[in-house]
Design an enzyme around this catalytic site. Structure first.
Site, short mmCIF file in Angstrom:
data_model
loop_
_atom_site.label_atom_id
_atom_site.label_comp_id
_atom_site.label_asym_id
_atom_site.label_seq_id
_atom_site.Cartn_x
_atom_site.Cartn_y
_atom_site.Cartn_z
N HIS A 86 0.85 -1.19 0.00
CA HIS A 86 0.00 0.00 0.00
C HIS A 86 0.88 1.24 0.00
CE1 HIS A 86 -3.41 2.64 0.72
NE2 HIS A 86 -2.61 3.31 1.55
N ASP A 165 -15.32 1.99 7.14
CA ASP A 165 -14.27 2.89 6.68
C ASP A 165 -14.76 3.78 5.54
OD1 ASP A 165 -11.47 3.85 6.44
OD2 ASP A 165 -11.66 2.94 4.47
N ARG A 172 -14.54 12.22 7.20
CA ARG A 172 -13.28 12.90 7.55
C ARG A 172 -12.93 13.97 6.53
NH1 ARG A 172 -9.66 8.22 7.12
NH2 ARG A 172 -7.97 9.71 7.33
N SER A 187 -7.79 3.43 8.89
CA SER A 187 -8.46 3.39 7.60
C SER A 187 -7.69 2.51 6.61
CB SER A 187 -8.59 4.81 7.04
OG SER A 187 -9.07 4.79 5.71
N LYS A 191 -8.69 -1.91 5.68
CA LYS A 191 -8.94 -2.43 4.33
C LYS A 191 -7.93 -3.51 3.97
CE LYS A 191 -8.97 1.66 2.26
NZ LYS A 191 -9.33 2.96 2.85
#
Length: 426
Positions: A86, A165, A172, A187, A191
């Site tokens: 990620h 999320d 947010r 967050s 995931k």
């Protein structure tokens, strides 16, 4: 049904700098997902978290509660180990495209569930959708089959993963609580853990074009995410990487696919290759494979896997990328060396050219973006091109040029930038 807790009490607890219990966190995430906790109440709680923080136990519990809000994927039936990556996002960050097939070429499955871009950071799915025929939406069965046969899949995440999320992410954005490290970390990790990967490598960007401008903040985020991953039983490592200048020489959807293919063909810009190989090495080591990933870039095996991956999702790997209808060149005003190229300004210019979107529902142009001819540290003469701007709408050039103002400096002093890699946390 009567509720176990009251949202006002939970907001007050965090407002008064107290620690939320596991039961309070489990309830508030579940109740928010069900619609029992109102948006304005979750807004107040998010702001209290932003101002007062959370300890590590709270963050891990919050992450697990978001995972529990939806379905999870299970890759244990695959014959290959799994590894995922990620990135916190940047300008010219196309690393997922060459990385997934490179890692898969060594027998490790890469389930890369990706998203779309918003603002100046590009989305992996937007880039791949520049390839004629390629489709982002796959069923769970298609994902499993492709991981078993090809080894790599880059596709849209299903709506069933961490639905809490999705709701909180949108909230947010409109309540100025995006930068809260506990909320960013939970967050991202909710995931990724819900995806069920065996190991995870995080690319945490630092600099003007990154979400985190400051290295100390970026390190705190990386350390928080690594701890969450380890607490959840997912082997997790983070690299801090430089995003003060754009990554590579091409920014924009189809342009970044072109550059990714250059890397897979054994060429491409040095910084893109360096980061791809470094992340691949971390992913492979986590999956128990100790090799030099540069070998499969050089011998064509990663390219073979890329072509199989694109074909499996109905894309044509031989199709030329869509070209923008209009181009404009930005030239150097003086002789010298490029001593500064602000990633944020280049990213915003590319976005204004049509490569990105301001709202989730906006379309993007496949051919829009920027090609960099003279990058950081390179010599240029007055009148020579520094950038080419690409767009389908020539009215966009003016605002793109405005975004670039002050972003490129030419001087007599060459900058020092030894590596895109800044630190490793794991």
């Amino acid at each position: 049904m009567s509720e176990r807790f009251d949202a006002v009490d939970i907001i007050r607890t965090k407002r008064d700098r107290q620690v939320l219990s596991t039961e309070q966190i489990d309830w508030v995430i579940d109740a928010y997902t069900r619609g029992v906790v109102a948006e304005e109440q979750m807004s107040a709680l998010a702001m209290a978290i932003f101002l007062n923080g959370m300890n590590q136990d709270e963050i891990s519990t919050w992450t697990q509660a978001m995972i529990n809000s939806g379905e999870t994927m299970d890759f244990s039936s695959l014959s290959r180990p799994t590894a995922d990556k990620h990135s916190t996002g940047g300008v010219g960050d196309k690393i997922t495209l060459p990385l997934a097939p490179l890692v898969a070429s060594y027998g490790v499955a890469v389930p890369q569930l990706s998203g779309r871009g918003l603002g100046h950071t590009g989305g992996t799915l937007d880039k791949l959708e520049a390839i004629p025929g390629w489709r982002a939406n796959l069923s769970n069965e298609e994902i499993m089959h492709q991981l078993e046969t090809v080894g790599a899949v880059i596709c849209a995440a299903g709506s069933g993963l961490a639905p809490a999320d999705k709701k909180l992410y949108a909230l947010r954005d409109i309540t100025s609580t995006v930068e809260a490290i506990p909320l960013i970390a939970s967050s991202i990790m909710s995931k990724k853990i819900a995806e069920g990967t065996g190991s995870l490598v995080l690319d945490v960007k630092v600099g003007s074009g990154a979400f985190m401008k400051d290295i100390d903040q970026a390190r705190e985020l990386a350390e928080t995410m690594v701890r969450i991953g380890k607490n959840a039983g997912t082997a997790t490592v983070a690299l801090l990487t430089d995003m003060s200048v754009p990554l590579g020489r091409k920014i924009g959807n189809g342009l970044e696919v072109e550059e990714s293919v250059e890397v897979l063909a054994g060429g491409g810009p040095a910084d893109v290759v360096e980061l791809t190989v470094a992340l691949a090495r971390e992913m492979l080591l986590a999956a128990g494979v100790d090799v030099d990933p540069a070998e499969n870039l050089a011998n064509g095996k990663a390219m073979d896997c890329w072509r199989d991956m694109i074909r499996a999702q109905d894309g044509d790997p031989d199709a030329p990328m869509p070209a923008a209808k209009h181009t404009e060149t930005v030239v150097a005003e003086t002789d010298g060396v490029v001593s500064e190229m602000d990633a944020l300004k280049v990213g915003v210019a590319s976005w204004r050219l049509g490569a990105g979107r301001a709202r989730k529902e906006d379309p993007v142009q496949a051919g829009a973006g920027i090609t960099i001819h003279a990058h950081l540290g390179e010599q240029v003469k007055a009148g020579e091109p520094i950038l080419t701007l690409h767009t389908d709408d020539d009215y966009r050039f003016e605002r793109a040029r405005e975004a670039l103002e002050g972003g490129i400096t030419i001087s007599t002093v060459a900058p020092t930038r030894e590596s895109v890699l800044l630190d490793r946390i794991g």
